[in-house]
Write a protein that holds these residues in place. Sequence first.
Motif, mmCIF file in Angstrom:
data_model
loop_
_atom_site.group_PDB
_atom_site.id
_atom_site.type_symbol
_atom_site.label_atom_id
_atom_site.label_comp_id
_atom_site.label_asym_id
_atom_site.label_seq_id
_atom_site.Cartn_x
_atom_site.Cartn_y
_atom_site.Cartn_z
ATOM 1 N N LYS A 125 46.401 42.688 27.602
ATOM 2 C CA LYS A 125 45.931 41.440 28.467
ATOM 3 C C LYS A 125 44.493 41.092 28.287
ATOM 4 O O LYS A 125 43.638 40.618 27.856
ATOM 5 N N LEU B 267 44.027 40.107 36.199
ATOM 6 C CA LEU B 267 45.481 39.803 35.064
ATOM 7 C C LEU B 267 45.725 41.699 34.589
ATOM 8 O O LEU B 267 44.673 42.152 34.151
ATOM 9 N N ILE C 275 40.918 41.043 34.578
ATOM 10 C CA ILE C 275 41.730 41.936 33.845
ATOM 11 C C ILE C 275 41.587 42.892 34.212
ATOM 12 O O ILE C 275 40.322 43.471 34.541
ATOM 13 N N MET D 260 51.228 41.902 33.418
ATOM 14 C CA MET D 260 51.468 41.206 32.348
ATOM 15 C C MET D 260 52.107 42.880 31.535
ATOM 16 O O MET D 260 52.109 44.148 32.034
ATOM 17 N N ASP E 11 36.614 41.269 31.592
ATOM 18 C CA ASP E 11 37.574 42.412 30.979
ATOM 19 C C ASP E 11 37.388 43.414 31.464
ATOM 20 O O ASP E 11 36.666 44.309 30.884
#
Lengths: 383, 708, 328
Positions: free
Chosen positions: B417, B409, B578, B595, B546
């Motif tokens: 995100k 992402l 991410i 995104m 993340d």
Amino acid sequence: MADAQTSTDTIAVSPETRNKDRGVVVANQWKLMWRKFRKHRLAMIGGIATIGLYLVVLFVEFLAPFPPDAYAANFTYAPPQTLHLFDNTPEGLRFQPYVNGYIVEIDYNAGRRNFVIDPETKYPVGFFVQGEPYRLLGLIEMDIHLIGPINQGDPMYLAGADRLGRDMLSRTIYGTRVSMTVGLIGVTFSLFFGILFGGISGYFGGVTDNFIQRMIEFLQSIPSIPLWIGLAAAIPAAVPPVQVYFMITLILALFSWTGLARVVRGRFIALKTEDFVKAARIDGCSSLRIIFRHMVPSFTSHIIAVVTLAIPGMILAETALSFLGVGLRPPVVSWGVLLQEAQNVRSLSQAPWLFLPGLYVVIAVLALNFLGDGLRDAADPYT
Amino acid sequence: MSSGSENLLDVRNLQTHFVTDDGVIKAVDGVSFSIPRGKTLCVVGESGCGKSITARSILNVVDPPGRIIGGDILFRPEAGREINIAKLDPRGKDIRAIRGKDITMIFQEPMSSLSALHTIGDQITEVILLHMHTSKQEARQLAINALRKVGIPRPAEMIDAYSFQLSGGMRQRAMIAMALVCEPKLLIADEPTTALDVTTQANMLDLIRDLQRDMGMSVMFITHDLGVVAEIADDVAVMYLGTIIERGSVDEIFTDPKHPYTRALLRSIPKLSIGGIGRGRLDAIRGMVPHPLNRPSGCPFHDRCDFAVAGICDQIKPPIVTFSDEHEVACLLYDKENPLPVNQQTVDQEPAVEANFRQPHSSDEVLLEVNDLKMHFPITSGLFNRVVGQVKAVDGVSFLVYQGETLALVGESGCGKTTLGHTLLRLYDPTAGEILYTQENAEVDLAKLPKNRLKRYRREIRMVFQDPHASLNPRLPVIEIIGEPLKVNGLAKGRALEKRVTDLLQKVGLRPEYIHRYPHAFSGGERQRIGIARALAPYPKLIVADEPVSALDVSIQAQILNLLKDLQAEFGLTYLFISHDLSVVAHISDRVAVMYVGKIVEMADTSTLFEQPHHPYTEALLSAILHPDPKTRNDKNRIRLEGDVADPSFDHKGCAFHPRCRYRQEKCETEVPALRQTADGHFAACHFAEELHLKGVQTIAPDEILTR
Amino acid sequence: MALYIFKRCLFVIPTLIAISIVSFAIINLPPGDYVDRLVAEGKNRGENMSEEQIAGLRTVYGLDRPITEQYIRWISDIVLRGDFGDSFRWNLPVSTLIGERLLLTVALSLSTLFFIWIVAIPIGILSAVKQYSIWDYVFTFIGFIGLAIPNFLIALALMYVSFKYLGQSVGGLFSPEYLDAPWSLEKVLDLTSHIWIPMVVLGTAGTAALIRTLRANMLDELRRPYVVTARAKGLSELRLIIKYPLRHALNPFVSSLNDVFVNLVSGGTIVAVVLGLQTIGPLLLEAFRGEDMFLAGSAILMMSMLAVMGTLFSDLLLAWLDPRIRLR
């Protein structure tokens, strides 16, 4: 293949950790805090003094030569005597403590009696002597006092006497018990309210939080002493001293929990969004486990520091109220009650030793402030 | 080395030390370099190498207890005038006349480097009034001109704004205006683009380069990012532990690096290459930068160097070897008097790279299906906290995650995100939508599952956090941290738990003896390994990572990326990765979802998305990538996005990207484009996806990397 | 900004209502009322009042009404007519008794506040800028002592010293000849020559606390990146410190101002009793001892209002100083 690669490119004993003291890497937060606290010299002194004061609280009866209410009308405002440890005996200089007696001179002009130390009369003084019986810690029956006249009834005023010829030293020591515990109990009350409201505020948030915050702001914006006076004045005269004591501490706590509540709330909110708390949620921890295993240990140290710093405020407030005559009432003996005797400038000028309890107040407040400062600095050993 | 006399700045044997209770930190330890007039010197290095302190030493504004203790800083504002800054009183008049006028600085964090209590104008005119004899009126006019020059819109109004009223990029522009208003001879830029998004970073580099050309000043540019170096540098100095280990022209450094550290650094960054997208291992540098108090003797790099020879490299301080006029290296390998017993052949040969070009791993088995997921946060205001709006952090996102793949992402900060990742783990309760998770051929909707039934899924869907410092509870030892999910889920206890934690530590490349240590005993990279071990503990299927490497240094970043790949292969893990860093994404992911303001605007498999993007935003993002190759610089076709990321609390009538889109048409302003299939397996949310011929990434053939 | 001021002022209203309720509640807390006390006093003198007489007295004082009605009467008289009721004890309108004393309380609190500022700001800056210097240690030590000594003890000590060695009393805000004199320039001058002793006594703790706050704030601010920015501009150290870190450090300083002010009003009570000042404090104490309810209630109300106004003032000052509050 993964193993082969990782073992070479990553087994990383950082030199940083290698060279460090072996203890640090496995030290938990309390050990780290202790390491940090130890470096703070004033805090160490404050800590030792605080422990000393609370030891006095425990062993008041043993440490005080006389009961607080033992009076001798003959010795109104008798000045302090010097404690002589050695005496010239026929066998030479020997360890034989004594104090000198008084000669009374009557000043007809001023219409009062003046005491002059009489070097001729000697009253033998001993350590661990028999005196008034008491129960140590409320349990053990004893009659041994740390220091006192060997012949009961001999005058001994190491810190002078007050208006009724009561021993200031004994009274100040007894006052320690009340004044120091007022701080402790008052702080316990405010800790209870603080954690309750701060926790509710931080945990629930939203409207509840908003309401409690407004309430705290309100309480902080009104001057406390006039309100204390009002509330304390409302305690009926007939209430027994012990209840007065608890009511006064409760009144003091009524205004001092707000600061604690703010600390608790602030920590709670800050911690809720910390990554490691999120991680605990992902680990599957229940709310209770998150709070008590992951959040509470992160702020107990801060709370302890804040609480320590709140005690001196309590002591000062009690002293002030009792000094004004609306706090604790005789026969309860606290530093504030004792200082009430010093309100009159005339009696003060005649007997400056009535200031003695004030000195104790200053020492206690200083010690607790130093200790609290050190604790606060050490509270977060990870920054 | 060019003969110094006409250089603007010559630094010789500079030493800046910090005397602390624990010992003397030699932050800058004998650094020498030159900056010719009108040229840009990039100082590059990992965190803690002393590059910022070097920069601050030049103006002698090092915070105490830091102090310049030796060396010369020869500054020549005009021909024939030479000032040794190192010898000036750091508070005296002479150095103050240079600061802000002849030499100026800009910093990494424009927010904290500008005072929030003073207007931008106040802070700019202050410099003018200090150094130029003008009236307040003239100063204000000069300040407005400077703001205009750095591209701040409506400068006459913005001059009275406060820093917190500006966006990050605008703040940095204001900072640059402040630094350039007195037309300095030398601008020192200390990581000025690190805190900015990639698209903003590209604009900022353009700005600095244009201004430099117009004003003919020199620039000293501090950065950790080799892409930035390739983009902007004339000369490069590579720093390691307070010393410069190699310096030369940008071409020499990138095409013919000599020092093993420089080479390793260049190899450890993920590169975009046609055949190599998403494949292969990175060549990580082992170990980590030691604490400056524990500087190794001899060559500072020897304990991480593949060519180090025991008894020599750890004993002798490497001499400076000159290759060409400007190319110098501090390495014993090239010492002509005492050549190391290694032949040149081994040096030139790259360490064997494992042929690990695995095929895309994705199967057809769907592990997670997200349908129209929304996560809105209320905005409250006023005394009674009325809800006045919604921040639509995630606003209708749908995608599939296949068993065993890595789905990335990507997006700039504020695109939602991270919120999406957190929502998938039910750290937030989603506003609407479904999160269908497949478990033993049955689907459950995690979005609506009551909290008490989430526990068993939290075992299988795990998370690795961005900040390795904040994500480990400092008050628990490693065994408790990693063991927590095992304990809570009743998977292991006592001896079995200890065994499992020990195994996990080994799996992530840490010593099992570390089991009773506390997090403070570990470095950032090691902590991230602990975080990964914690995620692995309860035998997960899906890991949401993340930004797991964005807080780490380049060399450590490669180690962690390799580790993640190895673990995926070993345990058949599925990753939702991410990141904001497209090079990293290209390296690790099978598929990518882009995104923008809470929505997915494009999704495709990695090579398709990089080579043939179908959304203008993706195109712009790809175009902003800075390649670690000076040949790609000054690309005239590079797309520059104007403006800021749209406000997620605003109700967008049309496409949220349209104000910044260079292909926008009327339809874009009125109609929200849906995410739709534009080619096989390729989704884009653009009305004109098929008609536009968008440009993919500037690809480099693999054999071009590190060609000599 | 205007909106902020409006909101902030609006917030004062519920606070004042709450304060009036609390004040009223407190004066009604003691068991028995003023009439009970009169009856008891009468008994002591051997006068026995009949039930009707007692009831009549209650009606006169309005004490026979329900408590909420008493409150509403009390507060509406204050708000609508500025009538604070009569002091039972002195048989005078409360406003007459409190008026001048309120003015003196304000004068004392404000002058103490300025005293604190004038002393604490330069010392705080010096301690922070010259951290770990001898001056830093000296002032830190003095600060600790200042915090630890209750201010009434300082007052006592001061009185003791002047009585013992100067042979005179230092109490009061006026020389005896001006005590009941009407206001005149001479009286104001007399006031200024007396006010400094209570000012110093009352200000010690506040000064010590503010030195510590400012020092800590300054130390924080001195390490901020914007200080390096300013230094890199070529500003001289002194100008730099005044313009940037001091300016930033003053914000938390100003926001702690309300605490200081509240404490001054609060702590002033005791000092005033010891030093025999003509402020509200001693009157309040007297009123509570004598169950003089309207007087006590009004005194508490006045002091609390003073504190609330101080808080309001410091909040507005902060908004004026800090654009982040003003503009967000």
